[in-house]
Design a protein around this motif. Sequence first.
Motif: not given
Length: 116
Positions: A70-73, A75
Motif C-alpha cells: 500500500s502507499r500513503t502519498n 507521506e
Amino acid sequence: QVQLVESGGGLVQPGGSLRLSCAASGINFRLYTMGWYRQTPGKQRELVTTITNGGTTDYADSVKGRFTISRTNAENRVWLQMNSLKPEDTGVYYCNAALGRSRSYWGEGTQVTVSS
C-alpha cells in the motif's frame, strides 16, 4: 537528492507478521511506481510486489494472499504488510521507485529473517 529509507525488518517466527515501511524523498512520489524486492545471498534479486501511482498492485505468486502493498502519498511512503511468514521469505528487502523505464531508485534494504 533521492533517498529511500526502509524500516521494520527483524526476526520473526514462521507464521508471524512484519510490516515494512519505505520513506521516499527527492522525487515526485505520486508519479512513481513503488515496489518491494528481496534478495538472499547467492540468489538473484526478485520482485515481491509493486503498486502504481494509480493503485494497481501486482504480486509474486509466492506471496499472493499473504503480503499486501500500500502507499500513503501524502507521506511519500509505501508499506509492505507481511503475514503468515515462511522461512523462504527470509532475505534483504529493498524498496524501489521507478518512473517508467527512465528512472529507478533503490533503498539500502532491511533484513527480514523468518526462523524458529
